[in-house]
Design a protein around this motif. Structure first.
Motif, PDB file in Angstrom:
ATOM      1  N   TYR A   2       1.078  -0.943   0.207  1.00  0.00           N
ATOM      2  CA  TYR A   2       0.120   0.107   0.027  1.00  0.00           C
ATOM      3  C   TYR A   2       0.661   0.924   0.185  1.00  0.00           C
ATOM      4  O   TYR A   2       1.362   1.455   1.096  1.00  0.00           O
ATOM      5  CB  TYR A   2      -0.978   0.226   1.035  1.00  0.00           C
ATOM      6  N   VAL A   3       0.499   2.251  -0.728  1.00  0.00           N
ATOM      7  CA  VAL A   3       1.327   3.481  -0.553  1.00  0.00           C
ATOM      8  C   VAL A   3      -0.461   4.514   0.532  1.00  0.00           C
ATOM      9  O   VAL A   3      -1.671   3.775  -0.244  1.00  0.00           O
ATOM     10  CB  VAL A   3       1.028   4.015  -1.616  1.00  0.00           C
ATOM     11  N   TYR A   4       0.134   5.465   1.041  1.00  0.00           N
ATOM     12  CA  TYR A   4      -0.703   5.719   2.141  1.00  0.00           C
ATOM     13  C   TYR A   4      -0.781   7.375   2.515  1.00  0.00           C
ATOM     14  O   TYR A   4       0.543   7.763   2.229  1.00  0.00           O
ATOM     15  CB  TYR A   4      -1.224   4.753   3.477  1.00  0.00           C
ATOM     16  N   VAL A   5      -1.363   7.800   2.996  1.00  0.00           N
ATOM     17  CA  VAL A   5      -1.556   8.814   2.939  1.00  0.00           C
ATOM     18  C   VAL A   5      -1.795   9.770   4.455  1.00  0.00           C
ATOM     19  O   VAL A   5      -3.356   9.728   4.110  1.00  0.00           O
ATOM     20  CB  VAL A   5      -2.248  10.505   1.509  1.00  0.00           C
ATOM     21  N   TYR A  15       1.388  13.194   5.648  1.00  0.00           N
ATOM     22  CA  TYR A  15       2.457  12.343   5.874  1.00  0.00           C
ATOM     23  C   TYR A  15       2.078  11.225   4.409  1.00  0.00           C
ATOM     24  O   TYR A  15       1.142  10.761   4.382  1.00  0.00           O
ATOM     25  CB  TYR A  15       2.893  11.847   6.933  1.00  0.00           C
ATOM     26  N   THR A  16       3.260  10.825   3.491  1.00  0.00           N
ATOM     27  CA  THR A  16       2.904   9.639   3.058  1.00  0.00           C
ATOM     28  C   THR A  16       4.227   8.729   2.984  1.00  0.00           C
ATOM     29  O   THR A  16       5.414   8.723   3.222  1.00  0.00           O
ATOM     30  CB  THR A  16       3.184  10.378   1.469  1.00  0.00           C
ATOM     31  N   GLY A  17       3.200   7.785   3.096  1.00  0.00           N
ATOM     32  CA  GLY A  17       4.020   6.468   3.035  1.00  0.00           C
ATOM     33  C   GLY A  17       3.840   4.974   2.351  1.00  0.00           C
ATOM     34  O   GLY A  17       2.909   5.371   1.728  1.00  0.00           O
ATOM     35  N   SER A  18       4.992   4.006   2.682  1.00  0.00           N
ATOM     36  CA  SER A  18       4.063   2.576   2.004  1.00  0.00           C
ATOM     37  C   SER A  18       5.040   1.781   3.004  1.00  0.00           C
ATOM     38  O   SER A  18       5.410   1.666   3.822  1.00  0.00           O
ATOM     39  CB  SER A  18       4.837   2.594   0.316  1.00  0.00           C
ATOM     40  N   CYS A  19       3.394   0.284   2.617  1.00  0.00           N
ATOM     41  CA  CYS A  19       4.090  -0.719   3.136  1.00  0.00           C
ATOM     42  C   CYS A  19       3.316  -1.632   3.377  1.00  0.00           C
ATOM     43  O   CYS A  19       2.657  -2.154   1.896  1.00  0.00           O
ATOM     44  CB  CYS A  19       3.198  -0.404   5.275  1.00  0.00           C
ATOM     45  N   ALA A  20       3.177  -2.737   3.696  1.00  0.00           N
ATOM     46  CA  ALA A  20       2.685  -4.406   3.632  1.00  0.00           C
ATOM     47  C   ALA A  20       1.783  -3.877   4.517  1.00  0.00           C
ATOM     48  O   ALA A  20       0.321  -4.750   3.936  1.00  0.00           O
ATOM     49  CB  ALA A  20       3.766  -5.372   3.698  1.00  0.00           C
ATOM     50  N   ASP A  21       1.768  -3.577   5.379  1.00  0.00           N
ATOM     51  CA  ASP A  21       0.732  -3.891   6.257  1.00  0.00           C
ATOM     52  C   ASP A  21      -0.692  -2.589   7.218  1.00  0.00           C
ATOM     53  O   ASP A  21       0.583  -2.120   7.997  1.00  0.00           O
ATOM     54  CB  ASP A  21       0.383  -4.779   7.526  1.00  0.00           C
ATOM     55  N   ARG A  54       5.776  -4.442  -3.683  1.00  0.00           N
ATOM     56  CA  ARG A  54       6.288  -3.407  -2.876  1.00  0.00           C
ATOM     57  C   ARG A  54       7.201  -2.341  -3.930  1.00  0.00           C
ATOM     58  O   ARG A  54       6.700  -1.715  -3.655  1.00  0.00           O
ATOM     59  CB  ARG A  54       7.253  -4.326  -2.367  1.00  0.00           C
ATOM     60  N   ALA A  55       7.385  -2.335  -5.329  1.00  0.00           N
ATOM     61  CA  ALA A  55       8.636  -2.030  -5.769  1.00  0.00           C
ATOM     62  C   ALA A  55       7.646  -1.031  -7.094  1.00  0.00           C
ATOM     63  O   ALA A  55       7.602   0.194  -6.426  1.00  0.00           O
ATOM     64  CB  ALA A  55       9.268  -2.668  -6.755  1.00  0.00           C
ATOM     65  N   GLU A  56       6.087  -1.809  -6.832  1.00  0.00           N
ATOM     66  CA  GLU A  56       5.214  -0.325  -7.502  1.00  0.00           C
ATOM     67  C   GLU A  56       4.344   0.966  -6.487  1.00  0.00           C
ATOM     68  O   GLU A  56       4.906   1.985  -7.201  1.00  0.00           O
ATOM     69  CB  GLU A  56       4.458  -1.427  -8.456  1.00  0.00           C
ATOM     70  N   ALA A  57       4.648   0.577  -5.148  1.00  0.00           N
ATOM     71  CA  ALA A  57       3.865   0.996  -4.480  1.00  0.00           C
ATOM     72  C   ALA A  57       4.751   1.693  -4.012  1.00  0.00           C
ATOM     73  O   ALA A  57       5.097   3.092  -4.013  1.00  0.00           O
ATOM     74  CB  ALA A  57       4.093   0.259  -2.898  1.00  0.00           C
ATOM     75  N   VAL A  58       6.122   1.709  -3.905  1.00  0.00           N
ATOM     76  CA  VAL A  58       7.375   2.521  -3.471  1.00  0.00           C
ATOM     77  C   VAL A  58       7.404   3.919  -5.305  1.00  0.00           C
ATOM     78  O   VAL A  58       8.278   5.207  -4.674  1.00  0.00           O
ATOM     79  CB  VAL A  58       9.080   1.593  -3.164  1.00  0.00           C
ATOM     80  N   ARG A  59       6.776   3.052  -6.120  1.00  0.00           N
ATOM     81  CA  ARG A  59       7.107   4.155  -7.222  1.00  0.00           C
ATOM     82  C   ARG A  59       5.951   5.603  -6.729  1.00  0.00           C
ATOM     83  O   ARG A  59       6.560   6.654  -7.418  1.00  0.00           O
ATOM     84  CB  ARG A  59       7.888   3.113  -8.096  1.00  0.00           C
TER      85      ARG A  59
END
Length: 78
Positions: A2-5, A15-21, A54-59
């Motif tokens: 996920y990418v989340y705000v 705050y914008t970040g990415s994670c698995a859970d 994960r690569a797509e989420a980080v991108r």
């Protein structure tokens, strides 16, 4: 993945970040376990996007942190 705000209910900042859970990550942000977000507790999830890798989420996270990405978020979030 996920990418989340998040939006701080204390400061109004985003705050914008990415994670698995996503649920666990939001819990950790609100518990003050992340130095980058400790100052803004409590945080509210205002946007999220799901990705197969994960690569797509980080991108996408990097994209949202650029000027154009921030403009896109402002348009989505009002």
């Amino acid at each position: 993945f996920y990418v989340y705000v998040l939006r701080s209910e204390k400061t109004g900042r985003f705050y914008t970040g990415s994670c698995a859970d996503l649920e666990d990550r939001l819990r950790r942000h609100n518990a003050g376990q992340s130095p980058a977000t400790r100052h803004g507790v409590p945080w509210r999830l205002v946007h999220w996007e799901g990705f197969p890798t994960r690569a797509e989420a980080v991108r996408r996270e990097r994209e949202l942190k650029t000027g154009r990405g921030r403009d896109e978020l402002r348009g989505m979030l009002g």
